[in-house]
Design a protein around this motif. Structure first.
Motif, short mmCIF file in Angstrom:
data_model
loop_
_atom_site.label_atom_id
_atom_site.label_comp_id
_atom_site.label_asym_id
_atom_site.label_seq_id
_atom_site.Cartn_x
_atom_site.Cartn_y
_atom_site.Cartn_z
N ALA A 115 0.80 -1.22 0.00
CA ALA A 115 0.00 0.00 0.00
C ALA A 115 0.84 1.27 0.00
O ALA A 115 0.30 2.35 0.13
N THR A 116 2.15 1.13 -0.14
CA THR A 116 3.01 2.31 -0.17
C THR A 116 4.13 2.08 -1.18
O THR A 116 4.39 0.95 -1.61
N ARG A 117 4.82 3.18 -1.53
CA ARG A 117 5.96 3.06 -2.43
C ARG A 117 7.05 2.18 -1.82
O ARG A 117 7.71 1.42 -2.53
N ALA A 118 7.25 2.30 -0.51
CA ALA A 118 8.30 1.52 0.15
C ALA A 118 7.97 0.03 0.07
O ALA A 118 8.84 -0.81 -0.19
N GLU A 119 6.72 -0.29 0.28
CA GLU A 119 6.32 -1.70 0.21
C GLU A 119 6.44 -2.22 -1.23
O GLU A 119 6.73 -3.39 -1.45
N ALA A 120 6.24 -1.32 -2.19
CA ALA A 120 6.40 -1.75 -3.59
C ALA A 120 7.86 -2.02 -3.92
O ALA A 120 8.15 -2.83 -4.81
N VAL A 121 8.80 -1.33 -3.25
CA VAL A 121 10.22 -1.63 -3.47
C VAL A 121 10.50 -3.07 -3.04
O VAL A 121 11.16 -3.83 -3.77
N ILE A 122 9.99 -3.43 -1.87
CA ILE A 122 10.16 -4.81 -1.41
C ILE A 122 9.46 -5.77 -2.38
O ILE A 122 10.00 -6.79 -2.80
N GLY A 123 8.23 -5.41 -2.74
CA GLY A 123 7.43 -6.27 -3.61
C GLY A 123 8.06 -6.47 -4.99
O GLY A 123 7.90 -7.53 -5.60
N GLY A 124 8.75 -5.48 -5.47
CA GLY A 124 9.40 -5.60 -6.79
C GLY A 124 10.42 -6.72 -6.78
O GLY A 124 10.48 -7.55 -7.68
N ARG A 125 11.21 -6.76 -5.71
CA ARG A 125 12.19 -7.83 -5.62
C ARG A 125 11.52 -9.18 -5.39
O ARG A 125 11.94 -10.19 -5.96
N VAL A 126 10.47 -9.20 -4.57
CA VAL A 126 9.73 -10.45 -4.37
C VAL A 126 9.20 -10.97 -5.71
O VAL A 126 9.30 -12.16 -6.02
N ALA A 127 8.67 -10.04 -6.53
CA ALA A 127 8.14 -10.45 -7.83
C ALA A 127 9.23 -11.12 -8.67
O ALA A 127 9.00 -12.18 -9.27
N LEU A 128 10.42 -10.52 -8.69
CA LEU A 128 11.51 -11.12 -9.49
C LEU A 128 11.87 -12.51 -8.96
O LEU A 128 12.12 -13.43 -9.74
N GLU A 129 11.90 -12.65 -7.63
CA GLU A 129 12.24 -13.97 -7.07
C GLU A 129 11.20 -15.02 -7.46
O GLU A 129 11.55 -16.14 -7.87
N LEU A 130 9.93 -14.64 -7.34
CA LEU A 130 8.87 -15.59 -7.68
C LEU A 130 8.91 -15.94 -9.17
O LEU A 130 8.71 -17.10 -9.55
N LEU A 131 9.16 -14.94 -9.99
CA LEU A 131 9.21 -15.19 -11.43
C LEU A 131 10.39 -16.10 -11.78
O LEU A 131 10.27 -17.01 -12.61
N ALA A 132 11.53 -15.83 -11.16
CA ALA A 132 12.72 -16.64 -11.45
C ALA A 132 12.45 -18.11 -11.15
O ALA A 132 12.88 -19.00 -11.87
N GLU A 133 11.70 -18.33 -10.08
CA GLU A 133 11.49 -19.71 -9.65
C GLU A 133 10.34 -20.40 -10.40
O GLU A 133 10.43 -21.58 -10.75
N HIS A 134 9.27 -19.63 -10.65
CA HIS A 134 8.06 -20.29 -11.14
C HIS A 134 7.74 -20.05 -12.61
O HIS A 134 6.89 -20.75 -13.17
N ALA A 135 8.37 -19.08 -13.24
CA ALA A 135 7.99 -18.78 -14.62
C ALA A 135 8.42 -19.85 -15.63
O ALA A 135 7.73 -20.06 -16.64
N PRO A 136 9.55 -20.55 -15.41
CA PRO A 136 9.93 -21.56 -16.40
C PRO A 136 8.78 -22.53 -16.67
O PRO A 136 8.17 -23.05 -15.73
N GLY A 137 8.47 -22.72 -17.92
CA GLY A 137 7.38 -23.61 -18.29
C GLY A 137 6.06 -22.88 -18.50
O GLY A 137 5.11 -23.46 -19.02
N CYS A 138 5.99 -21.61 -18.10
CA CYS A 138 4.75 -20.85 -18.30
C CYS A 138 4.86 -20.05 -19.61
O CYS A 138 5.95 -19.74 -20.08
N ASP A 139 3.70 -19.71 -20.16
CA ASP A 139 3.69 -18.97 -21.43
C ASP A 139 3.74 -17.46 -21.20
O ASP A 139 4.34 -16.72 -21.99
N VAL A 140 3.09 -17.02 -20.17
CA VAL A 140 3.06 -15.59 -19.83
C VAL A 140 2.97 -15.51 -18.31
O VAL A 140 2.39 -16.37 -17.66
N ALA A 141 3.56 -14.44 -17.74
CA ALA A 141 3.48 -14.24 -16.30
C ALA A 141 2.81 -12.90 -16.00
O ALA A 141 2.96 -11.94 -16.76
N VAL A 142 2.06 -12.86 -14.89
CA VAL A 142 1.35 -11.66 -14.47
C VAL A 142 1.82 -11.26 -13.08
O VAL A 142 1.86 -12.10 -12.18
N ILE A 143 2.22 -10.01 -12.92
CA ILE A 143 2.51 -9.48 -11.58
C ILE A 143 1.20 -8.94 -11.04
O ILE A 143 0.67 -7.95 -11.54
N ALA A 144 0.66 -9.63 -10.04
CA ALA A 144 -0.72 -9.39 -9.64
C ALA A 144 -0.83 -8.47 -8.42
O ALA A 144 -1.47 -8.79 -7.43
#
Lengths: 247, 247, 247, 247, 247, 247
Positions: free
Chosen positions: D45-74
C-alpha cells in the motif's frame, strides 16, 4: 479602424518595413500607425534583449495606443505581451502569436524559419509559452551573419527557401512561418518557391488585429486580465506611469 | 470575397442564424453563402452524429465551395475538418477551431460554455485535437433539455450567463467561448452581463475566414495537406466523387 | 463467440486477408465474420478518405453487428470508432488502437512501420488521439508506390524489414506494429528477421475482441458512451437510421 | 497454455482469490498457477512496500515462470514490471497495466476506484508511468480502514459502489477499474449497480495474458528489453541469481 | 552535519570514488559517510538491476541513516527513492534527481552523457519520472564496453568529451550532466574542454543534501510521504524490518 | 563566498526582510548583499509589473553583480531570469525556481500558497515556464487585501496556515512553498502548524546559490546561454549598457 504596430527595437528601417507590409495587408479603410523604440537594441535576438524590449513595448503602448482599436507588438518573441494585455484597455496581440495561431488553420504542424543564427532554443520557449508546442514541426535558423537588418530578407532569401524545403521534407511541416519582423514581406516574394503555405508574421498580425477590432470584445473586469488596481509607481515615463497609477 | 458556411445539420433555422450573424460580422463587400445538410440530424450532439456530419460537410463543400475564397464548417466539433483541408483547393476552417484560436489572443485560458447537456467529455476531445488543452480553463454545459434549437440561445440565456460567471469565478477563465452554432449572436446580447470577453463562434469564424482570404496562402503541393492523389471511389454523390477522382 | 470485422474499404481482397488472419489468430470456437464497404475507396490513406470510411464503418456495423459479441473496425486509423462505441450495444474496438495497446505490454516504446508513403503526420494524429504519444518511438513509412493492395505485404516485405531495423537502431523502438490491414499476416513471416517483438494489427484486434467478449462489460447507461437519446435522422440507410432513431 | 500469477505479497488468501477469479476468466484449456510471496507485507500500500514487492516479484518469477507462457505481476502498482520484462524470456504483464489498457477500449476516460485510504498520489504515479494520464478521469479511494484483506471486497462493496457513482457523475468517468488484487471478483457482483463498464484487474490480466500467449511475440534481441548481458551477482536466491548470471 | 551516501551496488571502488568526490565538494565541517551494497551487482545498468538495487538501498538506509541529517541514493536511476522518502525520518535524495534539478538553474535544457552503452531509453524513463522531460535536450551514451568500472571515467574521457560536443551542437544542450556514479569527479577534469556548464552528479547531490540539511524540513505527518503506518513484515533484515514494523 | 540578492521592487522593508532571512540561512562565511529597485512598484503582483521588474533586475545585476559569486532575483515570478542568465558571467537564479526545485526533493507534488489575491493564473504560467507543472498540486491565494507589505507575513499567518491545510487535504500536496518575498521567514514560524514540509523561497534560494557557487560551473561559450555578442544599445543606464555593448 486604427491599428498600432509597436516595434520595440530602434531600427526605423524595420518599422518602415512593418508599416509597409501592414498597410498592404490591411482592409480598405484601416489606418496603420507604426512606432519605433526610443532606445534599446536595433534587433531583439536574445532573452536579455527581450527583457529590454518588453519595457520598451509598454512605453510605446502607453504613449501611442490611446485612440487605436488594437495594438500589435511587432517583434517575434512578443516581448511584454502578457503585461500589455493586462494594462491596456484595447486588445493587444503579438506578432509571433498571431502568426502561429493563423498557421494552425492552414495545416497540422508549422515550422518557424528565420534568419538569425541559433535562436532555436529561445524561439522554442516562445512556442511553449503560447501553448502550441504540440503543433510545432521545427524551428530552423539559417547560419551565418547578415549585412543589414533593413535588407536581410532579400539577402537571405535563397537560403531561407532552402530551409523551408528542409522543414517540409525532413520535419514534415504543413505550414511555414517566416519569423522576425525584418522578414516582413518576403512570404509573397518566395511563395511560389515553397511547396506549402507561408505565413508572414506582420500580415497575419495585421489581419488578426482587424479580427479583434471587428469583434469588439469587452475589457475584462474580473480575472487576471482585468485592468490592474491602481498602484503607486515611481521612476517611469509619465505615460506609462499613469497607466499603472490610473491617474 | 466570398465565404461559404456549411452547416452539416439539417436545421434550416440554424443555417439562417449562422448566415445572419456571419453577415453582421463580415467586412463590407464580403459575400456570405450558407448551406444546410441535405440529410442527417437536426443538431450534432454526439460523436456518432459527428461521423455523419463529417461526410455531410464534405458533400456540401464539394458542391458549394467552387467559387468561394474560404469555407467554414459551422458545427462546433469541426466534423470532417482535416479531410476537407486536404481535399479542397481553398482554405477550410472550423468554427470551434476559429473560436479557440481567436480566444487565445484575448487572455490566457478560455472556457467553453454551451447549452447541450453533458457534452463536456466529447468537447474536450475536440480541444485536445486542436492542441489547445493547455489553454483550456473548463467546459461547462448547462443542464436540462430545450424546446427549440432555433431559439435555444434566447431560452437559455440566463443560465448560460450563470455558467459564464462560474467559469470566471471557479475556473479562472480569462475568455469565454459560447459553443455551438445555435448560440450564434448571443455573445452580443449578454456581453455586458459577463465580466470577461465573450467569443461568438460564428463571428470569429467569419473574421478568421477573411484573414485567410486576405493572406491568400497557396495550396500545399507537398506534405499530407497537398491535394490527395486521384483515387477511384465509388458510390458517392457526383461532386464529392469527382473531388476524390480528380475528374 | 462471434466477432465482426468491418473493413470500411471496398477491397474484397483485403477483407479476405483480414478474415484469414483473424481466423488463424482466434481461439477455438470463435466465429469470425468479415464484411466489406459497399462504396468508398479501395484503401484509406488520407484524412478525407477516413471521413468517408467512418460513415461506411457505421453503416456496416448497423447492418452486421446484431448477433455479434464484439465488433472491430479493421482500418488503421480507426475511422468512426468513437461514434461506433456510443451507438452500438456491444463493444467496438479499432485495429490501430488494439495494436497500440497490445504493444504497450511488450516494451516501453513502439514504432509503427507501414507501406504507405508519407502518412506519418496523419498516423501521428491517430496516436495522439489514442493518448499514447508518450509511448511512441517513431512512425516509418517506406517510400514508393505499390502494385496491388492485395499483395503489398509480400511485395514490400524486404523494405519493411529494413524500416523495422531502422526503427530499432535509430529510434530505439522496443516493439513494432506493422500498420495497415493489407499487412495482416506479414508479422509471422518476418518475425525472425526483426530483433524485437512484432505486432500484427488484425491478430491483436482479434484477440483483444475476445478479451472484451469474455469480460462481458455492460453498456454504459450514463456518460457520453451511453446509448445516445433517440434522434430524428433523415437520409441514412435504414439500418443506420434505426440505430439513431431507436426504432 | 499456462499462465503464472505472482502475488508479491504474503497473503495466501489474496492469492487464492486471484487464482479463483483468474480461472473463472480463463479460456477453456488454460492452466493458471498462482504463487505467494515468501516474505514481505500482507498487502502493498506504499511506495516503500512496492520496493520490497518488486524484488519479491523477481524472485517468484525466477522460480516459477519456467514452463509458463506468460506471467502476471498481480499487485496494482505492477512492482518490478520493467525489470521482469527485461529479464524473463516470456512476456510479463502487470495487473494495473492490463486493467488500464483494457479500459481504454471501453470508453475515453477511466477512473480507478479502490478501498485503500489515500493512495491516490501513488496510484497517479503508476498511471503516469504507464503513459496513460491523458485517459485518466480520477482516482478515488474510499476512506476508513478494513477488517480483513481477504474479505475487504465484500466489506466495502457498498461504499465502493458509491465511489463509482461519484466517479461517473463528478469526474465524467466512462469506465471504472476496481483497483487492487483484493477486489478481484467484485466487478461481477456489483456490475448492475454501476452505470458504466467495470474492469476487474485480475480478469483483465488473465485475458490479456492469453492475448500475448496467442500472439507468441519473440523475445527482443536488441534494445533495452533484450535479455541483459550476463552479469556477476552475489547474495540473491539461486534461481534469481542464475537469471542475472545466465548460468 | 552528516550526510550518508548509499551505493546500492557492490563495487567498493565506486563507493570510494563517490566518497572522495563528495568530500571534496562538501562544506567545511560536513561529515560524509559512504556505504556499499552487501550484495547485488557491481554496477546497475538495467531496470532489473535497479529492482535489486532499490531494495539494497532501503537496507543500507535502514542500517546507516540513523544519526545522519540527509541521505543520498548514489546511483543514477535513483532506485528506491520514493519508498525511501516515505520510510526514513530524514530527507532522502537521489543522485540523478539532484543533478537534474541543479542543471535547471544553469540553462534551459540539459543533456545526460554517460558511458554505458544504449541505456538511453531507461534513463529517459527516469527523466520522465522526475517530471523534467520538458527540460531534457538529449541522452547520449558512448558506444563500446569498458575495462574497469573503477577507472571508466578516465578511460572514456575523450569519447565523453566528444559526446558532450555533439549534445551542444546537435541537441542544443545548455548544460550537461555526466551520468553515473563511476563518472564522479570527471566534470572537473574536462570542464575546459566542453563549452557549456557540466554537472557532476555526486558533487551536486552532496551540495543539495546540505541544502536540505540546512533548511531542516519537518517530516510529513499527512499525505503519502508521512511515515507509513506500522505494518507486519516478515523475512527482511532486522533494521529494515523494524522500519516497516515501527518497533 | 558572496551572494547578491536583487529585489526588483522598491520596498526597502522587503529587501531588509530578504537580507535577514538569507543571512540566517547562509553558511558560515557567506556574505549576503541585498539591493532594492531604484524605481518601479512596491510589490510585483501582475504580469505588467513583472515586465518593469525584469528590466529593474537587469539594471541592479549590471551594477551590483561584479564581485559576487552568484546572484538571486528575489521576486516570485523570477522577472528577467532568462535574460540575466545569458548576460551575466556568474550564475543567476530565481527565487521561485529555487523554491520549486528544492521542493521536488521533499515529495512528489508541491503547492504554492501566497497572500496575494487571485494571482493563481499568473503564478501557474511561472510554474509552466519552469517546466514543473507535472509536479504542481495547486496554487492557493488567500483572499482579501493587507495593511503593510512589510508585515503581511505576520498579518496573514493564520489564514495562510488554513490554506496550507487545504492544500494538503484537498489538493494532496506533499510540500508547500510559501510564495513571495514578503513571506520570507514565515516558514520557520508556522512549520509546526502545517503537516508537511514548508519551503521558504528566500532560504531555499540562499542555499541553492551556495550550491552553484560551490560547483563553480563555467560560463557557456556555446549555445543560447553563452555571453551574447556585443551589440550597440542606446538609452540604458551605463552599467547595463556596457553589459550589452561589452565595453
Amino acid at each position: 479602424m486604427k491599428i498600432l504596430f509597436v516595434n520595440p527595437n530602434t531600427s526605423v528601417s524595420v518599422t518602415e518595413r512593418i508599416a509597409g507590409v501592414a498597410r498592404a495587408a490591411a482592409s480598405a479603410g484601416t489606418e496603420v500607425v507604426a512606432v519605433t523604440g526610443p532606445y534599446g537594441v536595433p534587433y531583439i535576438a536574445t532573452r536579455a534583449e527581450a527583457v529590454i524590449g518588453g519595457r520598451v513595448a509598454l512605453e510605446l503602448l502607453a504613449e501611442h495606443a490611446p485612440g487605436c482599436d488594437v495594438a500589435v507588438i511587432a517583434a517575434f518573441a512578443d516581448p511584454g505581451l502578457g503585461g500589455a494585455r493586462e494594462l491596456l484597455p484595447m486588445p493587444v496581440i503579438g506578432m509571433a502569436e498571431a502568426a502561429m495561431l493563423t498557421s494552425c488553420m492552414l495545416g497540422r504542424r508549422f515550422s518557424i524559419v528565420t534568419f538569425a543564427t541559433a535562436m532555436e532554443p529561445w524561439y522554442r520557449e516562445c512556442v511553449d509559452t503560447t501553448g502550441l508546442s504540440g503543433r510545432l514541426a521545427s524551428i530552423r535558423c539559417v547560419p551565418g551573419g547578415f549585412r543589414d537588418i533593413a535588407t536581410v530578407a532579400e539577402e537571405k532569401a535563397d537560403v531561407l527557401v532552402e530551409a523551408c524545403h528542409a522543414a517540409v521534407t525532413e520535419d514534415a511541416a504543413d505550414v511555414i512561418i517566416l519569423g522576425g519582423a525584418p522578414l516582413a514581406g518576403l512570404a509573397g516574394a518566395i511563395a511560389d518557391r515553397v511547396p506549402v503555405p507561408l505565413v508572414d508574421g506582420v500580415a497575419a498580425a495585421m489581419r488578426q488585429a482587424e479580427v479583434l477590432a471587428a469583434l469588439r470584445p469587452r475589457k475584462a473586469t474580473a480575472g487576471t486580465f482585468r485592468t490592474p488596481d491602481a498602484k503607486p509607481v515611481t521612476g517611469l515615463p509619465p505615460a506609462l506611469e499613469s497607466l499603472f497609477s490610473r491617474r
